[in-house]
Design a protein around this motif. Sequence first.
Motif, PDB file in Angstrom:
ATOM      1  N   LYS A  79     -12.598   1.196  -7.393  1.00 58.19           N
ATOM      2  CA  LYS A  79     -11.907   0.651  -8.558  1.00 58.19           C
ATOM      3  C   LYS A  79     -11.095   1.729  -9.253  1.00 58.19           C
ATOM      4  CE  LYS A  79     -12.749  -1.947 -12.828  1.00 58.19           C
ATOM      5  NZ  LYS A  79     -11.958  -1.056 -13.683  1.00 58.19           N
ATOM      6  N   LEU A  80     -11.655   2.946  -9.361  1.00 56.07           N
ATOM      7  CA  LEU A  80     -10.937   4.030 -10.027  1.00 56.07           C
ATOM      8  C   LEU A  80      -9.615   4.309  -9.332  1.00 56.07           C
ATOM      9  CD1 LEU A  80     -10.707   6.382 -12.036  1.00 56.07           C
ATOM     10  CD2 LEU A  80     -12.013   7.785 -10.402  1.00 56.07           C
ATOM     11  N   MET A  81      -9.633   4.337  -8.027  1.00 57.28           N
ATOM     12  CA  MET A  81      -8.401   4.612  -7.270  1.00 57.28           C
ATOM     13  C   MET A  81      -7.382   3.502  -7.487  1.00 57.28           C
ATOM     14  SD  MET A  81     -10.173   6.123  -3.802  1.00 57.28           S
ATOM     15  CE  MET A  81      -8.701   6.734  -3.008  1.00 57.28           C
ATOM     16  N   LYS A  82      -7.850   2.262  -7.533  1.00 59.22           N
ATOM     17  CA  LYS A  82      -6.929   1.164  -7.805  1.00 59.22           C
ATOM     18  C   LYS A  82      -6.355   1.264  -9.213  1.00 59.22           C
ATOM     19  CE  LYS A  82      -9.189  -2.098  -4.652  1.00 59.22           C
ATOM     20  NZ  LYS A  82     -10.019  -3.326  -4.551  1.00 59.22           N
ATOM     21  N   ASP A  83      -7.207   1.696 -10.167  1.00 60.83           N
ATOM     22  CA  ASP A  83      -6.762   1.805 -11.554  1.00 60.83           C
ATOM     23  C   ASP A  83      -5.686   2.865 -11.727  1.00 60.83           C
ATOM     24  OD1 ASP A  83      -8.482  -0.183 -12.285  1.00 60.83           O
ATOM     25  OD2 ASP A  83     -10.052   1.149 -13.055  1.00 60.83           O
ATOM     26  N   VAL A  84      -5.720   3.916 -10.897  1.00 60.74           N
ATOM     27  CA  VAL A  84      -4.714   4.974 -11.038  1.00 60.74           C
ATOM     28  C   VAL A  84      -3.501   4.738 -10.136  1.00 60.74           C
ATOM     29  CG1 VAL A  84      -6.403   6.693 -11.768  1.00 60.74           C
ATOM     30  CG2 VAL A  84      -5.853   6.470  -9.332  1.00 60.74           C
ATOM     31  N   GLY A  85      -3.443   3.585  -9.493  1.00 58.89           N
ATOM     32  CA  GLY A  85      -2.229   3.226  -8.770  1.00 58.89           C
ATOM     33  C   GLY A  85      -2.288   3.282  -7.269  1.00 58.89           C
ATOM     34  N   TYR A  86      -3.436   3.654  -6.692  1.00 58.00           N
ATOM     35  CA  TYR A  86      -3.521   3.694  -5.235  1.00 58.00           C
ATOM     36  C   TYR A  86      -3.351   2.276  -4.675  1.00 58.00           C
ATOM     37  CZ  TYR A  86      -5.176   8.529  -4.829  1.00 58.00           C
ATOM     38  OH  TYR A  86      -5.275   9.890  -4.849  1.00 58.00           O
ATOM     39  N   GLY A  87      -2.468   2.094  -3.740  1.00 61.22           N
ATOM     40  CA  GLY A  87      -2.246   0.812  -3.094  1.00 61.22           C
ATOM     41  C   GLY A  87      -1.409  -0.159  -3.903  1.00 61.22           C
ATOM     42  N   ALA A  88      -0.940   0.247  -5.076  1.00 61.59           N
ATOM     43  CA  ALA A  88      -0.186  -0.669  -5.940  1.00 61.59           C
ATOM     44  C   ALA A  88       1.175  -0.988  -5.326  1.00 61.59           C
ATOM     45  CB  ALA A  88       0.010  -0.031  -7.325  1.00 61.59           C
ATOM     46  N   GLY A  89       1.506  -2.270  -5.312  1.00 62.04           N
ATOM     47  CA  GLY A  89       2.812  -2.682  -4.832  1.00 62.04           C
ATOM     48  C   GLY A  89       2.916  -2.852  -3.329  1.00 62.04           C
ATOM     49  N   TYR A  90       1.786  -2.776  -2.637  1.00 59.90           N
ATOM     50  CA  TYR A  90       1.850  -2.945  -1.184  1.00 59.90           C
ATOM     51  C   TYR A  90       2.163  -4.389  -0.834  1.00 59.90           C
ATOM     52  CZ  TYR A  90       0.389  -3.507   3.658  1.00 59.90           C
ATOM     53  OH  TYR A  90       0.356  -3.818   4.994  1.00 59.90           O
ATOM     54  N   THR A  91       3.086  -4.585   0.094  1.00 61.82           N
ATOM     55  CA  THR A  91       3.446  -5.917   0.568  1.00 61.82           C
ATOM     56  C   THR A  91       2.831  -6.144   1.938  1.00 61.82           C
ATOM     57  OG1 THR A  91       5.562  -5.782  -0.595  1.00 61.82           O
ATOM     58  CG2 THR A  91       5.335  -7.490   1.078  1.00 61.82           C
ATOM     59  N   TYR A  92       2.039  -7.178   2.059  1.00 65.96           N
ATOM     60  CA  TYR A  92       1.413  -7.522   3.334  1.00 65.96           C
ATOM     61  C   TYR A  92       2.475  -8.170   4.215  1.00 65.96           C
ATOM     62  CZ  TYR A  92      -2.226  -9.344   6.490  1.00 65.96           C
ATOM     63  OH  TYR A  92      -3.031  -9.634   7.587  1.00 65.96           O
ATOM     64  N   ASP A  93       2.861  -7.479   5.270  1.00 60.17           N
ATOM     65  CA  ASP A  93       4.016  -7.908   6.054  1.00 60.17           C
ATOM     66  C   ASP A  93       3.868  -9.305   6.632  1.00 60.17           C
ATOM     67  OD1 ASP A  93       6.175  -5.523   6.712  1.00 60.17           O
ATOM     68  OD2 ASP A  93       4.204  -4.745   6.158  1.00 60.17           O
ATOM     69  N   HIS A  94       2.659  -9.681   6.966  1.00 60.01           N
ATOM     70  CA  HIS A  94       2.481 -11.010   7.556  1.00 60.01           C
ATOM     71  C   HIS A  94       2.800 -12.122   6.558  1.00 60.01           C
ATOM     72  CE1 HIS A  94       0.893  -9.517  11.316  1.00 60.01           C
ATOM     73  NE2 HIS A  94       0.047  -8.739  10.647  1.00 60.01           N
ATOM     74  N   ASP A  95       2.754 -11.795   5.267  1.00 57.78           N
ATOM     75  CA  ASP A  95       3.080 -12.795   4.250  1.00 57.78           C
ATOM     76  C   ASP A  95       4.565 -12.783   3.899  1.00 57.78           C
ATOM     77  OD1 ASP A  95       0.442 -13.534   4.124  1.00 57.78           O
ATOM     78  OD2 ASP A  95      -0.036 -12.251   2.408  1.00 57.78           O
ATOM     79  N   ALA A  96       5.295 -11.761   4.407  1.00 54.18           N
ATOM     80  CA  ALA A  96       6.714 -11.647   4.077  1.00 54.18           C
ATOM     81  C   ALA A  96       7.541 -12.526   5.005  1.00 54.18           C
ATOM     82  CB  ALA A  96       7.166 -10.195   4.182  1.00 54.18           C
ATOM     83  N   GLU A  97       8.760 -12.832   4.547  1.00 59.84           N
ATOM     84  CA  GLU A  97       9.667 -13.619   5.369  1.00 59.84           C
ATOM     85  C   GLU A  97       9.932 -12.893   6.685  1.00 59.84           C
ATOM     86  OE1 GLU A  97      14.177 -15.562   5.150  1.00 59.84           O
ATOM     87  OE2 GLU A  97      13.332 -14.484   3.423  1.00 59.84           O
ATOM     88  N   GLU A  98       9.830 -13.616   7.782  1.00 63.91           N
ATOM     89  CA  GLU A  98      10.033 -13.085   9.134  1.00 63.91           C
ATOM     90  C   GLU A  98       9.018 -11.992   9.499  1.00 63.91           C
ATOM     91  OE1 GLU A  98      14.151 -12.924  10.682  1.00 63.91           O
ATOM     92  OE2 GLU A  98      14.733 -12.991   8.568  1.00 63.91           O
ATOM     93  N   GLY A  99       7.908 -11.923   8.760  1.00 64.86           N
ATOM     94  CA  GLY A  99       6.872 -10.938   9.067  1.00 64.86           C
ATOM     95  C   GLY A  99       7.331  -9.516   8.884  1.00 64.86           C
ATOM     96  N   PHE A 100       8.260  -9.311   7.928  1.00 63.34           N
ATOM     97  CA  PHE A 100       8.840  -7.974   7.752  1.00 63.34           C
ATOM     98  C   PHE A 100       9.133  -7.767   6.265  1.00 63.34           C
ATOM     99  CE2 PHE A 100      12.521  -5.107   7.488  1.00 63.34           C
ATOM    100  CZ  PHE A 100      12.070  -4.033   8.240  1.00 63.34           C
ATOM    101  N   SER A 101       8.460  -6.777   5.650  1.00 63.58           N
ATOM    102  CA  SER A 101       8.628  -6.545   4.218  1.00 63.58           C
ATOM    103  C   SER A 101       9.790  -5.614   3.902  1.00 63.58           C
ATOM    104  CB  SER A 101       7.341  -5.946   3.642  1.00 63.58           C
ATOM    105  OG  SER A 101       7.135  -4.622   4.139  1.00 63.58           O
ATOM    106  N   GLY A 102      10.076  -4.677   4.804  1.00 62.88           N
ATOM    107  CA  GLY A 102      11.125  -3.694   4.546  1.00 62.88           C
ATOM    108  C   GLY A 102      10.721  -2.617   3.570  1.00 62.88           C
ATOM    109  N   ASP A 103       9.406  -2.466   3.320  1.00 69.93           N
ATOM    110  CA  ASP A 103       8.945  -1.437   2.381  1.00 69.93           C
ATOM    111  C   ASP A 103       9.278  -0.035   2.886  1.00 69.93           C
ATOM    112  OD1 ASP A 103       7.976  -3.231   0.612  1.00 69.93           O
ATOM    113  OD2 ASP A 103       5.839  -2.850   0.988  1.00 69.93           O
ATOM    114  N   PRO A 121       3.441   7.460   0.242  1.00 66.56           N
ATOM    115  CA  PRO A 121       3.731   6.722  -0.999  1.00 66.56           C
ATOM    116  C   PRO A 121       2.507   5.925  -1.444  1.00 66.56           C
ATOM    117  CG  PRO A 121       4.837   5.687   0.862  1.00 66.56           C
ATOM    118  CD  PRO A 121       4.298   6.991   1.346  1.00 66.56           C
ATOM    119  N   MET A 122       2.378   5.751  -2.768  1.00 65.77           N
ATOM    120  CA  MET A 122       1.166   5.154  -3.331  1.00 65.77           C
ATOM    121  C   MET A 122       0.906   3.750  -2.811  1.00 65.77           C
ATOM    122  SD  MET A 122      -0.214   7.481  -5.139  1.00 65.77           S
ATOM    123  CE  MET A 122      -1.362   6.679  -6.274  1.00 65.77           C
ATOM    124  N   ASN A 123       1.980   2.990  -2.455  1.00 66.36           N
ATOM    125  CA  ASN A 123       1.765   1.607  -2.048  1.00 66.36           C
ATOM    126  C   ASN A 123       1.023   1.470  -0.725  1.00 66.36           C
ATOM    127  OD1 ASN A 123       4.199   2.623  -0.842  1.00 66.36           O
ATOM    128  ND2 ASN A 123       4.685   0.543  -0.176  1.00 66.36           N
TER     129      ASN A 123
END
Length: 439
Positions: free
Chosen positions: A375-399, A366-368
């Motif tokens: 920059k081109l890859m970021k512009d076309v959506g590569y990595g978009a919407g990724y949640t850094y688990d360490h920043d999520a509640e309980e260290g778990f994003s559930g992505d 998946p793209m996230n």
Amino acid sequence: MSDLFADDPAQPAASDEPAADAPLADRLRPRSLEEVIGQDHVTGPEGAIGRMVAAGKLSSMVLWGPPGTGKTSIARLLAAAVGMRYEAVSAVFSGVADLKKAFAAAETARKAGQRTLLFVDEIHRFNRAQQDSFLPFVESGAVTLVGATTENPSFELNAALLSRAQVLILHRLDAEALGQLLDRAEELEGPLPLTPEAKDALIASADGDGRFLLNQSETLYAANIPEPLDPAALGQFLQRRVAVYDKDREGHYNLISALHKAVRGSDPQAALYYFARMLVAGEEPLFLARRLIRMAVEDIGMADPQALPQCVAAKDAYQFLGSPEGELALVQACIYLATAPKSNAAYKAQKAAWKSARDTGSLMPPMNIVNAPTKLMKDVGYGAGYTYDHDAEEGFSGDNYWPEEMEPQSFYDPVERGFEREVRKRLEYWDKLRGERIG
């Protein structure tokens, strides 16, 4: 019965009396199938050979069994029992010319109305082409083939030859059968110079080989020992017999299989026995170390994550200390594995994941979660919407980490044993959180 005993093909027929100065094993050779010891399951009235003899007609066969269990004697006695001409060749000493000579003699005898039993000792030592040369003569009835082998015929003999012969398994001689052999020896030569305990030790040292037992007995008779030997004195007098074990043959694989299954079955006593059997027989200790490491990851895995470092440490300790001191480290690892909680969940997960990877080919993640180094890859959506688990509640994003074209899979199913019980709780907790966040 011993291979009462590996007779030279050039020796006289089974019915001939051996010379007075012949080896003890030869003088005790059975004179009829009824005298054969320890193989009643094939030579008795209900056995395959017993039934053939009763019918007066033999089919080709392969006698498979350990050394000293009677293969040669049975072949000789079979020929005499049904009135066949007996001819023998040994794959150790014979070549193509010897086979041609034997086949020609059999053809000549057939024309004269005489059937031939061709005994081939160590038949597994003939190569594939030589084994094939038997086929036309077996098919035409020129010879009834009786082969003898100590190796598994499934691995060592041509399928075409096996399809024309019945495989009969001869058993290693147990203590009772070996005791009967000693009784016959003492009837002929007089009491052995052994205490009852030493006689039991002598039988145990034979490891099921009747020929070896009688050869050792003959050595004792020839020594004119004045007083009976006890087990300790017997051990000093006779050379210790090396266990029957070929590291590249079936015995090797049988013992490592037994060791692995004893460890898997949480029986440390049996595991130590088979471990000792292999080391005493000359197995390379590092081979056993590799097998222990394999057992740690296949049969214990995450049920006890310390099993793998225990085995690797044992391997390192053995390499540092050498034999015999280092073997204790391997013993410790063997005991650790046999007494550890068992799980093959990681092993099953590997097989399932490998199959899924082969079946699904090159699906895009998946793209996230794909890499976006430009920059081109970021512009076309590569990595978009990724949640850094360490920043999520309980260290778990559930992505969702699965390709869009693929439903999430479940490969790893931890058991309710050992450390995996805790792992299962974690997975169930994360599944609960994932469901809540998706919902």
